[in-house]
Every structure is written in structure tokens, then in C-alpha cells.
Design a protein around this motif. Structure first.
Motif, short mmCIF file in Angstrom:
data_model
loop_
_atom_site.label_atom_id
_atom_site.label_comp_id
_atom_site.label_asym_id
_atom_site.label_seq_id
_atom_site.Cartn_x
_atom_site.Cartn_y
_atom_site.Cartn_z
N LEU A 1 -54.57 4.58 -11.04
CA LEU A 1 -53.47 5.38 -10.49
C LEU A 1 -53.75 6.60 -10.01
CD1 LEU A 1 -50.67 4.53 -13.15
CD2 LEU A 1 -51.47 2.99 -11.01
N PRO A 2 -54.08 6.93 -8.84
CA PRO A 2 -54.70 8.16 -8.45
C PRO A 2 -53.55 9.21 -8.28
CG PRO A 2 -54.65 6.61 -6.43
CD PRO A 2 -54.22 5.90 -7.73
N VAL A 3 -53.58 10.33 -9.14
CA VAL A 3 -52.50 11.26 -8.98
C VAL A 3 -53.29 12.28 -8.47
CG1 VAL A 3 -51.14 12.79 -10.43
CG2 VAL A 3 -51.55 10.45 -11.28
N TYR A 4 -52.85 12.97 -7.34
CA TYR A 4 -53.36 13.99 -6.73
C TYR A 4 -52.93 15.22 -7.28
CZ TYR A 4 -52.98 10.90 -2.53
OH TYR A 4 -53.12 9.62 -1.63
N SER B 1 -45.83 6.93 9.80
CA SER B 1 -45.02 7.35 8.51
C SER B 1 -45.85 7.86 7.41
CB SER B 1 -43.87 6.48 8.13
OG SER B 1 -44.55 5.35 7.31
N HIS B 2 -47.21 7.74 7.32
CA HIS B 2 -48.04 8.25 6.29
C HIS B 2 -48.77 9.66 6.39
CE1 HIS B 2 -49.13 7.81 2.18
NE2 HIS B 2 -50.69 7.36 2.62
N VAL B 3 -48.35 10.50 5.34
CA VAL B 3 -49.17 11.80 5.25
C VAL B 3 -50.48 11.63 5.31
CG1 VAL B 3 -49.28 13.76 4.26
CG2 VAL B 3 -46.97 12.76 4.63
N GLY C 1 -53.40 20.47 1.99
CA GLY C 1 -51.89 20.83 2.70
C GLY C 1 -50.73 20.39 1.87
N HIS C 2 -50.93 19.88 0.76
CA HIS C 2 -50.07 19.42 -0.10
C HIS C 2 -48.73 20.03 -0.38
CE1 HIS C 2 -49.57 16.15 -3.78
NE2 HIS C 2 -48.68 16.25 -2.81
N ASP C 3 -47.65 19.38 0.45
CA ASP C 3 -46.34 20.18 0.03
C ASP C 3 -46.04 20.37 -1.45
OD1 ASP C 3 -45.87 21.22 2.63
OD2 ASP C 3 -44.81 19.55 3.14
N PRO D 1 -47.62 -0.91 0.33
CA PRO D 1 -48.26 -0.27 -0.97
C PRO D 1 -49.47 0.87 -0.46
CG PRO D 1 -48.96 -2.46 -0.49
CD PRO D 1 -47.96 -2.13 0.45
N GLU D 2 -48.94 1.75 0.15
CA GLU D 2 -50.03 2.73 0.42
C GLU D 2 -48.99 4.15 0.09
OE1 GLU D 2 -50.64 3.33 4.80
OE2 GLU D 2 -48.18 3.27 5.04
N LYS D 3 -47.75 4.03 -0.11
CA LYS D 3 -46.87 5.07 -0.54
C LYS D 3 -46.83 5.08 -2.05
CE LYS D 3 -45.72 6.17 3.60
NZ LYS D 3 -44.66 5.42 4.53
N LEU D 4 -46.68 6.30 -2.81
CA LEU D 4 -46.65 6.61 -4.19
C LEU D 4 -46.03 5.37 -4.95
CD1 LEU D 4 -47.57 8.34 -6.42
CD2 LEU D 4 -45.34 9.06 -6.58
N LEU E 1 -47.45 1.81 -4.14
CA LEU E 1 -48.90 1.69 -4.38
C LEU E 1 -49.32 1.55 -6.01
CD1 LEU E 1 -52.16 2.08 -3.66
CD2 LEU E 1 -51.84 4.63 -4.13
N PHE E 2 -48.48 2.29 -6.75
CA PHE E 2 -48.90 2.43 -8.22
C PHE E 2 -48.17 1.14 -9.10
CE2 PHE E 2 -49.65 7.07 -9.49
CZ PHE E 2 -50.58 7.35 -8.41
N ILE E 3 -47.27 0.59 -8.41
CA ILE E 3 -46.95 -0.63 -9.11
C ILE E 3 -47.79 -1.75 -8.82
CG2 ILE E 3 -45.22 -2.71 -8.70
CD1 ILE E 3 -42.93 -0.60 -7.93
P1 TYD Z 1 -46.13 9.81 -0.61
O1 TYD Z 1 -45.44 8.48 -1.10
O2 TYD Z 1 -47.23 9.51 0.31
O3 TYD Z 1 -44.95 10.32 0.23
P2 TYD Z 1 -45.12 12.10 0.91
O4 TYD Z 1 -46.30 12.28 1.15
O5 TYD Z 1 -44.19 11.68 2.40
O6 TYD Z 1 -43.94 12.86 -0.12
O7 TYD Z 1 -46.55 10.84 -1.83
C1 TYD Z 1 -45.52 11.03 -2.66
C2 TYD Z 1 -45.98 12.11 -3.55
O8 TYD Z 1 -47.26 11.35 -4.46
C3 TYD Z 1 -46.84 13.28 -2.80
O9 TYD Z 1 -46.56 14.51 -3.76
C4 TYD Z 1 -48.15 12.91 -2.87
C5 TYD Z 1 -48.51 12.02 -4.22
N1 TYD Z 1 -49.15 10.96 -4.40
C6 TYD Z 1 -50.31 10.68 -5.58
O10 TYD Z 1 -50.36 11.45 -6.36
N2 TYD Z 1 -51.11 9.77 -5.34
C7 TYD Z 1 -50.99 8.71 -4.32
O11 TYD Z 1 -52.03 7.82 -4.38
C8 TYD Z 1 -49.98 9.04 -3.17
C9 TYD Z 1 -49.92 8.06 -2.23
C10 TYD Z 1 -49.27 9.97 -3.32
#
Ligand code: TYD
Ligand code: NAD
Length: 350
Positions: A210-213, A85-87, A289-291, A193-196, A199-201
Motif C-alpha cells: 500500500l504505497p503511502v505518499y 481526473s487523476h492528479v 506539489g502534494h496539496d 483503482p488508481e485513486k487512494l 487502489l488500496f482495497i
Molecule cells: P487521490 O485518490 O489520488 O485523490 P486527490 O489527489 O485528488 O486528492 O489521493 C488522495 C490522497 O491519497 C492524496 O493525499 C494522495 C494520497 N495517495 C497516496 O498516499 N498513495 C496513493 O497511491 C494514492 C493514489 C494517493
């Protein structure tokens, strides 16, 4: 009804299992899970001794096990949640997603088709729990509806789109009674704690960055996991056979705004000076490929079945943070890998 739930030890699955076990004492709820890194049986410790709950450790890649389980429990309906389930993981290992999400789904469809072949009953249903990510990415405006064309961009969403298509194709070709729901991003207790959000909590608790993409200006539509479970229960019983339903939170947030709200709430709850957690924000390289934006039009399930989210985002997020703060041991076990021994401990000698 005898209901097979796949992926019941995962994040959404455990909430669905718990809801159905408690709400329907006359149903048999069978949880089939391979217990990958994302499956944690300890999540279900509170229902594991319920007389209507059964657990089977099996992978949906094993056809023989699937046939045995359908026969053993005389399965009436399937809630199919098992998936990779994790992108981010799908970008690193796309084939794992092909195997579990596509091949595994087709195996499960075949097992249901075989078992129901000669005595298809009104109560039979193959319900595939899917994602809004199959629709691809939105611009600034508009919402995904049930008729939006599929345009998946990540290996994860491509594999879910493919499995949705197989489910539809089995309905057309073999008259399989199906429902598909496509839901937006879930959050809540027991999320790995791999999803946003978790993970951030976790990182705030352990004072890690807190890694912001990218620039953080990506938008997601967030739904509290228990509200997703309520929608699944509703569709299991009242969904129109052959239909798809979008499920969403009516709740769009740009990542960076959500992260700042999370930091503020964490500072309050931890008794930190305001601004402490925000200092951990670190902009990192963008996801490939970030949506850009997901947002769901959930008006069909709302108007047909009266479903709406029960909690506001602030309430849900606050409850979620409280849960993680009260369950630090769960977080420690999950991050250290200790949770993976629970199955041997609890089930090996049964
Ligand atoms: P995520 O929880 O992986 O769900 P999805 O990719 O299925 O939407 O990510 C949610 C959003 O947060 C997504 O835009 C990617 C971003 N993100 C970060 O900025 N940093 C992170 O460490 C993670 C895991 C996600
Ligand atoms: P998760 O990763 O937390 O859990 C997946 C579960 O499936 C785990 O218990 C894992 O052990 C099990 N599993 C994995 N491979 C398996 C296999 N080969 N055989 C049997 N079991 C296997 O996932 P989740 O977040 O709970 O998502 C559940 C479903 O909902 C998925 O199908 C996902 O695509 C969908 N979905 C998730 C979200 C979300 O925000 N998390 C949103 C919409 C839809």
C-alpha cells in the motif's frame, strides 16, 4: 427535459446517470462519453436498456459530434463531468488535461451556446461539475468557501480551475445559464483503482504493498459518491443560476488514519488477524506539489437547499468495501483492461 451528461461512463457519472434514469422516467438522459481508460460502460449495464437512456460514444474534442448530439436530442441541460481526473496522471501528461478539461469544456460551451442561441429557455442550464482542488491547499485551520480565491497547484487542478473560469466567463459574456459545483474527494462503488481508496482495497485483496505518499499526513475531506449524485440532482433543479456551490462530506481524514481504518475493516471482512493488512503499508516518495489539506465548508448548499450527506464515513466505507469484495470480477476486468471490449460487444451491432 433532455439532459446531456458527459462522462457518464466514469466513476461519478455512472451514479448520476443511474439516479436520473430511474428517478425521471419522463426525461431523456443522454450519456456522452469517449470511453477512455476511465470510462466503463459495463458500470451502466443495469440501465442500458431503459427507454429513457441513450448512449453516444464521442469525445468533447470533436465539435461536429457535439453539434450533432445537441440537435439530435434537443438538449435542454448539460451536466458536464467528462474530464481527465487523476492528479498523478496530470503530473506525467499535463497536456491531456489541457485538451480534455479546458479545450473540451470550451467546445461543449460553444455547442450549448450555438444550440440555445435563438431560443434560450428557462430550463436551459450548463452545469459544470468541478473540484475543491481549484482552491489549492489549506494550512492546519480553515475551510474552502465559495469565495476562496483560486490557487490550483497541480496540472489537474489548474485545468479544472481554467474550465471553471471559462464557464463563468460564458455566463458573463454570453449570458449562458450556468451552475458550478466544487466537490471534495469522492469514494464508493465503480471508482477506478488508481485513486487512494479503491487502489488500496484492490492491493489488500491481492496482498500488494500500500504505497503511502510522503509521511501520510495529508488531509482530504471524503464524500460518498451517491451523496454527490444527490447534490447534483438538487442543483440541476434548484441551483441558483450563475452560482457556485461547494459540496463536501464534513469529513476530514489524514491519509494514514484513513488507511489504518481501511486496513482494520478489510481484516474484519476478510477474516484476517487484525494487523495483517497494515503490514502492507509502504511509505514511498511523495507526490510532486502534494496539496497538504483540503476541507470544504458546505454550509451554502446545506442552508439554501437542505443537502447533507446521508451516510457516515464508516457506513459509506463499509458499503464500499463490501461492493468491491462482491465485485472482484469487476476489479479483475478493470485491472486487466478486459472492460474496454464491452462497448464493441454491446453496441457495435445496434
Ligand atoms: P487521490 O485518490 O489520488 O485523490 P486527490 O489527489 O485528488 O486528492 O489521493 C488522495 C490522497 O491519497 C492524496 O493525499 C494522495 C494520497 N495517495 C497516496 O498516499 N498513495 C496513493 O497511491 C494514492 C493514489 C494517493
Ligand atoms: P473519471 O475519471 O472516473 O471519469 C471521467 C469520464 O470522462 C470517463 O468516463 C471518461 O471516459 C470520460 N472522458 C474523458 N475524456 C473525455 C473526452 N475527451 N470526451 C468525452 N468523455 C471523456 O472521473 P470522475 O472521478 O467520475 O470525475 C467526474 C468529474 O467530477 C470530473 O470532472 C472531476 O474533475 C470531477 N470531480 C471528481 C471528484 C472525485 O473525487 N473523483 C471530486 C470532485 C470533482
Amino acid at each position: 427535459m433532455n439532459i446531456l451528461i458527459t462522462g457518464g461512463a466514469g466513476f461519478i457519472g455512472n451514479h448520476v446517470v443511474r439516479l436520473l434514469v430511474n428517478k425521471y422516467p419522463n426525461y431523456k438522459i443522454i450519456n456522452l462519453d469517449a470511453l477512455t481508460y476511465a470510462g466503463n460502460l459495463e458500470n451502466l449495464a443495469d440501465v442500458q436498456n431503459a427507454p429513457n437512456y441513450f448512449f453516444e460514444k464521442a469525445t468533447i474534442l470533436d465539435i461536429e459530434s457535439l453539434d450533432k448530439i445537441f440537435n439530435k436530442y434537443e438538449i435542454d441541460a448539460v451536466l458536464h463531468l467528462a474530464a481527465e481526473s487523476h492528479v498523478d496522471r496530470s503530473i506525467v501528461s499535463p497536456l491531456d488535461f489541457v485538451y480534455t478539461n479546458i479545450v473540451g469544456t470550451v467546445n461543449l460551451l460553444n455547442a450549448a451556446k450555438k444550440y440555445w442561441a435563438n431560443n434560450l429557455a428557462q430550463k436551459n442550464l450548463f452545469y459544470h461539475i468541478s473540484t475543491d482542488e481549484v482552491y489549492g491547499s489549506l494550512g492546519e485551520e480553515g475551510l474552502f468557501t465559495e469565495t476562496t480565491s483560486y490557487a490550483p497547484n497541480s496540472p489537474y487542478s489548474a485545468s479544472k480551475a481554467s474550465s471553471d473560469h471559462f464557464v463563468r466567463a460564458y455566463a458573463e459574456t454570453y449570458k449562458m445559464p450556468i451552475v458550478i459545483s466544487n466537490c471534495s474527494n469522492n469514494y464508493g462503488p465503480f471508482q477506478f483503482p488508481e485513486k487512494l481508496i479503491p487502489l488500496f482495497i484492490n492491493n489488500i485483496i491481492s496482498k500488494k504493498p500500500l504505497p503511502v505518499y510522503g509521511d501520510g499526513k495529508y488531509t482530504r475531506d471524503w464524500l460518498y459518491v451517491k451523496d454527490h449524485a444527490f447534490a447534483i440532482d438538487l442543483l440541476l433543479h434548484k441551483g441558483t443560476i450563475g452560482s457556485t456551490y461547494n459540496i463536501g462530506g464534513f469529513n476530514e481524514w489524514q491519509n494514514i488514519d484513513l488507511i489504518k481504518l481501511l486496513c482494520k475493516l478489510m481484516d474484519e471482512k476478510l477474516g484476517n488477524k487484525q494487523g495483517t493488512s497494515e503490514q502492507l503499508i509502504t511509505y514511498v516518495k511523495d507526490r510532486k506539489g502534494h496539496d497538504k489539506r483540503y476541507a470544504i465548508d458546505a454550509s451554502k448548499i446545506k442552508s439554501e437547499l437542505g443537502w447533507i450527506p446521508s451516510l457516515t464515513f464508516e457506513e459509506g466505507l463499509s458499503e464500499t468495501i463490501d461492493w468491491y469484495l462482491n465485485n472482484k470480477e469487476w476489479l479483475e476486468k478493470v485491472t486487466s483492461g478486459a472492460y474496454q471490449h464491452y462497448y464493441e460487444k454491446m453496441y457495435a451491432n445496434r
